[in-house]
Scaffold this active site. Structure first.
Site, PDB file in Angstrom:
ATOM      1  N   ASP A  83      21.153 -29.333 -37.111  1.00 54.04           N
ATOM      2  CA  ASP A  83      22.299 -29.318 -38.008  1.00 54.04           C
ATOM      3  C   ASP A  83      22.801 -27.882 -38.183  1.00 54.04           C
ATOM      4  O   ASP A  83      22.009 -26.947 -38.354  1.00 54.04           O
ATOM      5  CB  ASP A  83      21.865 -29.891 -39.365  1.00 54.04           C
ATOM      6  CG  ASP A  83      22.967 -29.890 -40.385  1.00 54.04           C
ATOM      7  OD1 ASP A  83      23.957 -30.612 -40.190  1.00 54.04           O
ATOM      8  OD2 ASP A  83      22.849 -29.147 -41.394  1.00 54.04           O
ATOM      9  N   GLU A 124      24.476 -28.822 -33.255  1.00 57.48           N
ATOM     10  CA  GLU A 124      25.769 -28.983 -33.903  1.00 57.48           C
ATOM     11  C   GLU A 124      26.338 -27.575 -33.948  1.00 57.48           C
ATOM     12  O   GLU A 124      25.944 -26.763 -34.784  1.00 57.48           O
ATOM     13  CB  GLU A 124      25.625 -29.574 -35.304  1.00 57.48           C
ATOM     14  CG  GLU A 124      26.961 -29.802 -35.974  1.00 57.48           C
ATOM     15  CD  GLU A 124      26.822 -30.284 -37.413  1.00 57.48           C
ATOM     16  OE1 GLU A 124      27.607 -31.151 -37.827  1.00 57.48           O
ATOM     17  OE2 GLU A 124      25.933 -29.786 -38.133  1.00 57.48           O
TER      18      GLU A 124
END
Length: 693
Positions: free
Chosen positions: A348, A384
């Site tokens: 993330d 990401e």
């Protein structure tokens, strides 16, 4: 347990509380603490039974060995040192802290002002000091015996070019599964049940990417409004699973058994991990672990060390440029791979992990550490590639060996399917693996993780049922969530009984999922999209732990038809190598003197010209993809008008067989073969795929 707990010097490694079969070694890093105490608790975690200082301090690690401790013992830490927020120090021994290396955590946070190192409401804010004991409000760490019988467990080690990712939530996929015992629903044990695994296997996905399962808890502002931290992007323990996913009376072995059973079905397990920040928030957040152990080491200080540098939007950046913090991240990754047999990670806000404050650093300590690590060399790494800081969008900027979520694929493909003008060139680029972004340094098409939908945004059903987001239930006045959704409600906002609109929405969904599955790269499907799950227009359901986000398993004829279409499209991708090429297709001959590996065509069968690519009014395109043995012919038409397309050469003595028709929901229909030069009627808002036979 003896009244007097024996303690010996022990070792400064490994970090955490480690059972060696005889006793427990405890080691905690803190460069600025003056004393660390190990606090023991009874079996309910309510009463502190002992408080023992760690006797040794070596290389900034406090440590001790406890021959009388056993697996199952609950514990926490109290850390002494200066309380000087203006210098970045926030030590407060009145606060019970979680061990950053705890392998299991029992209980939940019970929000109370005592969890903060300062006096809530004081005029000096965080410069004040709170002396209340927080132990009763805190969950407790638990010592574990890591032994697990893995038997014949074998990692699938699926090649990237064959990988199809399924993004799922542990509770979301199991909470409403009727054949899962009610007491197990929402847990790792539920995800290991035959019915769930059979669904994944028959769909044809090869990897399940689980939303965060590292230990996380419900944020205070959510609990006070009756909501929950459903997604889990707020980690407080990087070695322990979230307590909510362990069934009552069960333990970490449930997670390992889940991995084992998914492996038995040939399905890899990828963890969505959040190493960019923690649940402690900004300088005004609670003192739960890292802040109280060594705030100045664990977090990136702002120019004024009272505050924390933040490019995540949630109050802090974990300081992975600090060698001990980087060690914690790497130790955590290796633990999940070696001890729990995890097959990969999705990081993330990975740009934050690779920052030097305002600058993205492709040679950051984190990326360099990952690149040289022999354990991580064999697992899948997905980034990401963005955050909310300066220069935060870095898709394509990660080094070889990484795959990356391709947000441009999502946006551009949505625009094409919707029929936006000028969308053809981007569609063509993404169909071939987004070479303009990733074709460098020997990277392969699988570097692009392609998706139409993800947990963060509309579901596929909602993408064609809503023009606008509807996030009122989140309690933020519908201000949260993305506004640029490139969605289309097909004429009515939200649910409808109109058969024509329902049919159009299904047609749009089939076209979108077809575009995803036939594109080179690594496709990712959102949990529930295959059966038409809707979140009623909520495109930011991070706090909705309810039937709004739980997958419904009672499938009607419409849902079954769509699921079968998706499974059929995945089967075709598996059968037809040009749809999942391991190298970029640039129009080179497939062999000496052979046809090109990619050829773009106009409706009349002629090669596409520069003028054609520049025509923003075009809504259709055709292409032939080849390798040495297989040829596929794809026509995509995002207009609402039927057109006619001339079939190209299939190859010597070969014809074109229709394999997929998204307009009519057909896979391998029984229709006549097409010969070169024949005119093919091409319906609007559809994709046709043929293979040469």
């Amino acid at each position: 347990m003896p009244e007097t707990i024996r303690v010996a010097p022990g070792l400064p490694y490994p970090l955490g509380a480690t059972w060696d079969g005889i006793g427990v070694n405890v080691a905690v890093f803190s460069a600025h603490a003056t004393k660390i105490e190990l606090c023991l608790f009874d079996v309910d975690g309510k009463r502190e039974t002992a408080r023992i200082p760690l006797p040794e301090f070596t290389h900034e690690v406090w440590h001790g060995y406890f021959p009388d401790l056993r697996p199952g013992q609950l514990y926490g830490l109290r850390v002494h040192g200066p309380y000087a927020p203006e210098a970045g120090h926030r030590f407060n021994p009145h606060k019970l802290l979680l061990d950053p290396y705890a392998k299991q955590i029992q209980g939940q946070i019970r929000w109370h002002d005592s969890l903060y190192g300062y006096r809530i409401g004081h005029s000096k804010q965080d410069l004040s000091f709170d002396r209340r004991d927080s132990a009763r409000a805190m969950p407790k760490c638990q010592i574990i015996d890591p032994a697990h019988t893995w038997g014949m467990d074998k990692r699938p080690r699926r090649p990237w070019s064959e990988t199809i990712v399924y993004e799922a939530h542990v509770k979301g996929i199991t909470a409403r599964k009727p054949d899962v015992p009610e007491e197990l629903r929402g847990t790792f044990a539920a995800l290991a049940t035959p019915g769930v695994i059979e669904h994944l296997a028959t769909l044809g996905v090869t990897a399940i990417e689980l939303l965060p399962i590292h230990a996380f808890f419900d944020d205070r502002y959510l609990t006070e409004t009756g909501l929950r931290n459903y997604w889990g992007y707020s980690t407080l323990g990087f070695f322990a699973p979230a307590p909510r996913y362990i069934a009552h009376g069960h333990d970490l072995h449930d997670f390992k058994l889940m991995v084992q059973r998914l492996h038995d079905a040939g399905i890899e397990v990828i963890m969505d991990v959040v190493y960019n920040h923690t649940a402690e928030g900004s300088h005004l957040g609670p003192t739960l672990s890292f802040r109280g152990i060594d705030n100045l080491s664990y977090y990136v200080p702002a120019d004024d060390p009272r505050y924390i540098f933040d490019t995540t939007g949630v109050g802090n950046n974990l300081n992975v440029r600090h060698p001990r913090v980087l060690q914690m991240v790497m130790d955590s990754l290796r633990y999940w791979v070696e001890d729990c047999h995890i097959d990969g990670f999705r990081f993330d806000l990975a740009v934050t992990l690779s920052r030097d404050r305002d600058r993205f650093d492709p040679n950051s300590p984190f990326l360099d550490a990952v690149a040289q690590d022999p354990v991580l060399a064999h697992v899948k790494l997905i980034s990401e590639s963005w955050d909310v800081g300066p220069n935060g969008y870095q898709v394509g900027g990660f080094p070889p060996g990484w795959a990356e979520w391709n947000g441009r694929f999502r946006d551009d493909m949505r625009g094409f399917v919707k029929g936006d003008p000028g969308a053809i060139p981007a569609f063509a680029t993404h169909l071939l693996g987004s070479a303009d972004i990733f074709d460098r340094r020997g990277r392969r098409p699988w570097s692009s993780v392609n998706f139409m939908t993800a947990h963060d945004g509309f579901t596929l059903m909602d993408l064609y049922s809503y023009n606008e987001k509807h996030n009122e239930a989140n309690g933020e006045g519908n201000r949260d969530g993305h506004n640029d959704n490139r969605s289309w409600n097909c004429g009515v906002e939200g649910p409808t009984d109109d058969p024509a609109i329902i049919a159009l929405r299904d047609r749009m969904r089939r076209m979108a999922i077809s575009a995803l599955i036939i594109s080179n790269g690594t496709p990712m499907i959102l949990m529930g999209d295959e059966i038409g799950h809707s979140q009623q227009g909520n495109n930011n359901a991070y706090c909705q732990d309810s039937e709004l986000t739980w997958m419904a398993w009672e499938l009607d004829e419409r849902a079954m038809a769509f699921k079968e279409f998706v499974a059929g499209a995945i089967r075709l991708r598996r059968e037809l190598p040009p749809l999942r090429s391991d190298r970029y297709l640039h129009g080179d001959p497939v062999c000496e003197g052979g046809p090109p590996d990619v050829r773009w065509l106009r409706r009349d069968g002629a090669d596409t010209t520069q003028a054609d690519w520049a025509n923003a009014e075009d809504r259709d395109v055709a292409v032939v993809l080849r390798d040495t043995e297989t040829a596929v012919f794809i026509i995509a038409n995002s207009s609402d008008q039927e057109i006619s397309v001339v079939a190209p050469e299939a190859g010597q003595d070969r014809k074109w067989r229709l394999r997929l028709d998204s307009g009519t929901c057909k896979i391998d229909p029984e229709v006549k073969r097409i010969v070169a030069g024949e005119t093919i009627p091409m319906p609007g808002r559809a994709i046709l795929l043929f293979s040469a036979v």
